[in-house]
Write an enzyme that holds these catalytic residues in place. Structure first.
Site, PDB file in Angstrom:
ATOM      1  N   HIS A 264       0.797  -1.232   0.000  1.00 51.73           N
ATOM      2  CA  HIS A 264       0.000   0.000   0.000  1.00 51.73           C
ATOM      3  C   HIS A 264       0.821   1.269   0.000  1.00 51.73           C
ATOM      4  O   HIS A 264       0.253   2.358  -0.016  1.00 51.73           O
ATOM      5  CB  HIS A 264      -0.928   0.032   1.220  1.00 51.73           C
ATOM      6  CG  HIS A 264      -2.083  -0.907   1.123  1.00 51.73           C
ATOM      7  ND1 HIS A 264      -3.263  -0.562   0.523  1.00 51.73           N
ATOM      8  CD2 HIS A 264      -2.216  -2.192   1.526  1.00 51.73           C
ATOM      9  CE1 HIS A 264      -4.099  -1.596   0.577  1.00 51.73           C
ATOM     10  NE2 HIS A 264      -3.480  -2.603   1.182  1.00 51.73           N
TER      11      HIS A 264
ATOM     12  N   THR B 221      -8.663   6.386  -2.539  1.00 51.76           N
ATOM     13  CA  THR B 221     -10.011   5.905  -2.859  1.00 51.76           C
ATOM     14  C   THR B 221     -11.024   7.022  -2.629  1.00 51.76           C
ATOM     15  O   THR B 221     -12.112   6.990  -3.209  1.00 51.76           O
ATOM     16  CB  THR B 221     -10.396   4.684  -1.996  1.00 51.76           C
ATOM     17  OG1 THR B 221     -10.114   4.993  -0.625  1.00 51.76           O
ATOM     18  CG2 THR B 221      -9.633   3.447  -2.422  1.00 51.76           C
TER      19      THR B 221
ATOM     20  N   LYS C 104     -14.609   8.041  -4.675  1.00 47.95           N
ATOM     21  CA  LYS C 104     -15.921   8.306  -4.070  1.00 47.95           C
ATOM     22  C   LYS C 104     -16.459   9.650  -4.530  1.00 47.95           C
ATOM     23  O   LYS C 104     -17.642   9.782  -4.867  1.00 47.95           O
ATOM     24  CB  LYS C 104     -15.804   8.324  -2.536  1.00 47.95           C
ATOM     25  CG  LYS C 104     -15.356   7.024  -1.904  1.00 47.95           C
ATOM     26  CD  LYS C 104     -14.964   7.265  -0.439  1.00 47.95           C
ATOM     27  CE  LYS C 104     -14.163   6.112   0.114  1.00 47.95           C
ATOM     28  NZ  LYS C 104     -13.512   6.453   1.411  1.00 47.95           N
TER      29      LYS C 104
ATOM     30  N   ARG D 288      -6.945  11.715   5.711  1.00 47.29           N
ATOM     31  CA  ARG D 288      -6.025  11.906   6.823  1.00 47.29           C
ATOM     32  C   ARG D 288      -5.137  13.126   6.574  1.00 47.29           C
ATOM     33  O   ARG D 288      -4.786  13.427   5.426  1.00 47.29           O
ATOM     34  CB  ARG D 288      -5.162  10.655   7.021  1.00 47.29           C
ATOM     35  CG  ARG D 288      -5.921   9.471   7.594  1.00 47.29           C
ATOM     36  CD  ARG D 288      -6.513   9.771   8.959  1.00 47.29           C
ATOM     37  NE  ARG D 288      -5.481   9.854   9.962  1.00 47.29           N
ATOM     38  CZ  ARG D 288      -5.182   8.883  10.824  1.00 47.29           C
ATOM     39  NH1 ARG D 288      -5.869   7.760  10.825  1.00 47.29           N
ATOM     40  NH2 ARG D 288      -4.217   9.040  11.717  1.00 47.29           N
TER      41      ARG D 288
ATOM     42  N   LYS E 121       0.018  14.458   1.579  1.00 44.44           N
ATOM     43  CA  LYS E 121      -1.272  14.737   0.952  1.00 44.44           C
ATOM     44  C   LYS E 121      -1.445  16.230   0.669  1.00 44.44           C
ATOM     45  O   LYS E 121      -2.364  16.637  -0.034  1.00 44.44           O
ATOM     46  CB  LYS E 121      -2.411  14.206   1.826  1.00 44.44           C
ATOM     47  CG  LYS E 121      -2.466  12.671   1.901  1.00 44.44           C
ATOM     48  CD  LYS E 121      -3.573  12.220   2.850  1.00 44.44           C
ATOM     49  CE  LYS E 121      -3.664  10.709   3.018  1.00 44.44           C
ATOM     50  NZ  LYS E 121      -4.366  10.040   1.912  1.00 44.44           N
TER      51      LYS E 121
END
Ligand SMILES: *Cc1c(COP(=O)(O)O)cnc(C)c1O
Length: 833
Positions: free
Chosen positions: A369, A668, A672, A561, A566
């Site tokens: 991952h 993911t 969505k 998160r 990110k």
């Protein structure tokens, strides 16, 4: 009463999906399962009654499914995961059983407010984020596809902490989700396995001189099973998730009680039951804590013994194990299973090493991952030797044999031996769990094309050469049941009104919406649905945070998160820049935006927590600035979890997927949001690339360096200062943050953040991507102003998301890794008396 009459009434009451049966069941459950009268019943009582009535409708299907797997002796798939981020179950079960309408009607006729009742249910938050949610989506898809798939994990007493924001800072609160009881689980006190720790290994030869190993003088803990039914959508299949809870052993208690040390006995009992007490709340970092290693082994050991018990009901040897059992390791967290299966086969059942190794490697597969070094699990040899001494010996033997093959292949190349070894010998000796997982599996998969390519080219390139074809890609997916059909009823109903409901089980049917993007009346209806979802979020923000935002503004959403890679900070730099533009030119025209953040920081991740504080301090200033707040609002939504995601995602216009290229394995959340008609602004990272490939470049906003350019920039010696000096807007934003504009009462508060970017090298290249991000955001605004065109793009996003159904993902796992086939369970009651 006549036996058959009683049975038929009972049956009817138990399984009827019509409104009258549901009303009757609800009354019965309230009385006989909850033990409350309608006069005194609270919403919680009504929730439990509703949960029991739904649960009763799952049980026959569940039994039929388990029985038909048994009778048909099917190959079973076991998904081993330290995390399952399930969220709420009530409405998911109702949807999957397909009696949504009747359920609503029944509750309505009884005068029960469904919204109040379903919100009583706490999220089952036994996971951190994407990895745990993936496991939950996979369980839904396996059941929906009638695959014999079981989830195995830990029943943490405390799941992911609840986040509260106090004075703009994250405060963690314990998630005591079992406090009122969990109506979905079935305790199995008789399914109990002994798990050993510590102790020592003794070796002795048998009569033939073959060495045998005994692991003795251990501290033992018992693992007790709790089962949760997992219903598929529109099928009779209901699979099982089995989670383990730690219990003290009876021996252990007796030993101390007999010594008369009662208090000590109770204390030690607590200590061993601490094993399943709490989920580690760290996303993408490892801490090397003993209790975490023990959790891993605890659940792996119990699960393997359970699986072999099931297998051995039919067989007396292990030859067929890989034909009947496939075990998928969700990251390296359960990778110790490879050594445990070897121990079971070699030490307990006396198989030859070679034979045991062949069986083991054909049984396991491993999903990677992340490529980030801080997330790759290693354990010190010293810790391992103390906690799992026999497993350490087995890992050394696996490594010895493997390195012999490596040396044979690359004679004289000591570099490659050092690089591929399970043991990292640079510094304190450590066990590299990823190497164990690769060597002990027949397939290793990455979770998006770019991620798999990088894996093969960088961290695992030696393994890719050594085991050609072992590393494959299977791009992640999400279940359309929870993430569209359930989370966004309005959109789901609109879609169904045009193309029927087949898309829920076969997402490729969404392609039939493509021509409707050119249909003005469909666009109007689609826009009205989005508008309604935005208004619902407006009301929620008012109610929860007492903040006023306008549904006319562009809802710009970054929910995930909080992590430096990110790049929530890049979003923050955009916000500050917009703020400055408005302040410098208050009378110009602006596209008004509401920038919404949500996400938890690991409790020990100081910088991530400071980013949360920064967002809230900026929100304070911007939202209270009479000029700026007409065009710009900033919101931090506390406690982002599955239920919050279900509320926020339908309302998003813009989906922020802005990680540094090469860092986000798949993502993911991106799927969505796009499935719910948000347009993506993103980098060429993870699944963003494949989303762009599906929706087309006109319908996504891509910016920034590619993964190759990131690597190149770093190799050439990246200079963040150059970007700072070259871009006045960037400089202004950083200077304001660094000098206390947003924290006048403590001017240095955010200096560490600016220092990370300017003094400490800006590891994630925010400054390098800033200008490109600003330009791209400008394009977003231009596009948003053309409402018709924007809606067209949004429809084309929804219509082209079929690839990202976890049904597709699971079908690929089934054919490319597991060699597993569906078995349609039927009502078996008639055949088996
Ligand atoms: C989907 C999901 C995630 C993963 O989001 P990413 O944007 O892929 O990081 C995390 N948390 C929750 C609650 C989710 O539902």
């Amino acid at each position: 009463m006549d036996d058959s009459l009683q049975k038929s009434i009972f049956e009817h009451e138990k399984i009827g999906l019509d409104v009258d049966s549901i009303k009757q069941s609800l009354a019965n459950c309230l009385t006989y399962s909850v033990g409350k009268d309608t006069i005194t019943a609270t919403d919680r009582d009504r929730f439990f009654a509703a949960a029991y009535l739904v649960r009763n409708r799952l049980i026959d299907r569940w039994m039929d499914t388990m029985r038909s797997y048994y009778i048909n002796d099917v190959k079973r798939v076991y998904y081993f995961s330290l995390e399952f981020l399930m969220g709420r179950t009530l409405m998911n079960s109702v949807h999957n059983l397909g009696f949504d309408q009747q359920f609503r009607e029944a509750l309505n006729e009884l005068g029960i407010n469904l919204d109040n009742v379903r919100e009583i249910e706490p999220d089952a938050a036994l996971g951190n984020g994407g990895l745990g949610r993936l496991a939950a989506c996979f369980l839904d898809s396996m059941a929906t596809l009638d695959l014999p798939g079981y989830g195995y994990g830990i029943r943490y007493e405390y799941g992911m902490f609840a986040q509260r924001i106090e004075d703009g800072r994250q405060v963690e609160h314990p998630d005591n989700w079992l406090r009122y009881g969990n109506p979905w689980e079935f305790p199995r006190p008789e399914v109990l396995y002994q798990v050993k720790f510590h102790g020592r290994v003794v070796q002795y030869p048998d009569e033939k001189g073959v060495a045998h190993y005994h692991w003795i003088d251990t501290d033992d803990v018992m693992a007790m099973a709790f089962d949760t039914p997992i219903p598929g959508y529109g099928t009779h299949t209901v699979n099982n998730m089995r989670l383990w809870s730690a219990k003290a052993t009876r021996d252990f208690e007796l030993h101390y009680f007999n010594e008369g040390n009662y208090v000590k006995a109770v204390e030690d009992k607590n200590a061993s039951e601490n094993l399943s007490k709490v989920l580690y709340p760290d996303d993408t970092t490892t801490m090397g804590r003993e209790l975490r290693l023990k959790q891993q082994y605890f659940f792996v050991c119990a699960s393997l013994h359970d699986i072999l018990y099931r297998y051995n009901k039919y067989r007396s040897n292990f030859d067929a194990l890989p034909d009947k059992v496939a075990i998928q390791l969700n990251d390296t967290h359960p990778a110790i299973a490879i050594a445990e299966l070897m121990r079971i086969l070699v030490d307990l059942h006396h198989l030859d090493w070679e034979k045991a190794w062949d069986i083991t490697t054909r049984t396991f597969a491993y999903t990677n991952h992340t490529l980030m070094p801080e997330a790759l699990e290693t354990w010190t040899v010293a810790l391992f030797e103390n906690v799992l001494p026999r497993h350490l010996q087995i890992i050394y033997e696996i490594n010895r044999r493997f390195l012999k093959d490596v040396m044979h292949r690359y004679p004289g190349d000591t570099g490659i031996v050092r690089r591929m070894s399970i043991i990292d010998e640079g510094g304190e000796k450590r066990i590299r769990m990823a190497h164990l997982a690769i060597i002990g599996s027949h397939k290793v998969n990455g979770v998006a094309q770019i991620h798999t390519e990088l894996m093969k080219q960088t961290i695992f390139s030696d393994f890719d050469r050594f085991f050609p074809g072992k590393i494959i890609n299977i791009t992640n997916g999400i279940t359309p049941r929870r993430w569209l059909n359930q989370a966004n009823r309005r959109l789901a109903d609109l879609i169904t009104s045009r193309i029927g409901s087949g898309w829920v089980k076969d997402l490729s049917q969404l392609k039939r919406l493509i021509p409707l993007a050119d249909d003005a009346s469909f666009r109007r209806e689609f826009a009205a649905v989005k508008r309604g979802d935005k208004e619902r979020l407006v009301a929620l923000l008012k109610q929860k945070l007492n903040i006023d935002v306008s549904a006319d503004s562009l809802f710009d959403v970054q929910i995930k998160r909080i992590h430096e890679y990110k790049r929530q900070l890049l979003n923050v730099l955009h916000v500050v820049t917009l703020y400055n533009r408005i302040r410098n030119n208050p009378d110009a025209k602006y596209v008004s935006r509401t920038v919404i953040f949500g996400g938890k920081a690991a409790p020990g991740y100081v910088k991530a927590k400071l980013i949360i504080k920064l967002i809230n301090d900026i929100a304070d200033i911007v939202n209270n600035d009479p000029q700026a707040s007409r065009h710009l609002k900033v919101v931090f939504m506390p406690n982002y979890d599955v239920s919050a995601a279900e509320e926020m995602i339908p309302a998003a216009d813009l989906s922020e997927q802005i990680s540094t290229a090469g860092t986000e394995a798949s993502g993911t959340g991106n799927m969505k949001l796009a499935l719910n008609g948000a347009l993506t602004i993103g980098t060429l990272d993870g699944a963003n690339i494949e989303i762009g490939g599906e929706v087309g470049e006109d319908n996504i906003f891509i910016f920034g360096l590619t993964a190759a350019q990131v690597a190149e920039t770093k190799a050439k010696g990246y200079q963040p200062w150059d970007f700072y000096h070259a871009n006045p807007e960037l400089r202004a934003a950083l200077d304001m943050i660094g000098s206390g504009f947003f924290s006048p009462e403590e001017p240095d508060r955010f200096k560490p953040i600016v220092d990370t970017l300017l003094q400490h090298g800006d590891q994630y290249l925010l400054l390098a991507d800033y200008a490109s991000y600003m330009d791209c955001q400008k394009k977003v605004e231009v596009a948003y102003q053309d409402e018709e065109e924007w809606v067209r793009k949004a429809i084309l996003n929804v219509a082209n998301m079929s690839k990202f159904s976890s049904d597709r993902t699971i079908m690929q796992y089934a054919s490319q890794i597991w060699d597993a086939e569906p078995l349609t369970a039927r009502s078996m009651g008639a055949e088996i008396g």
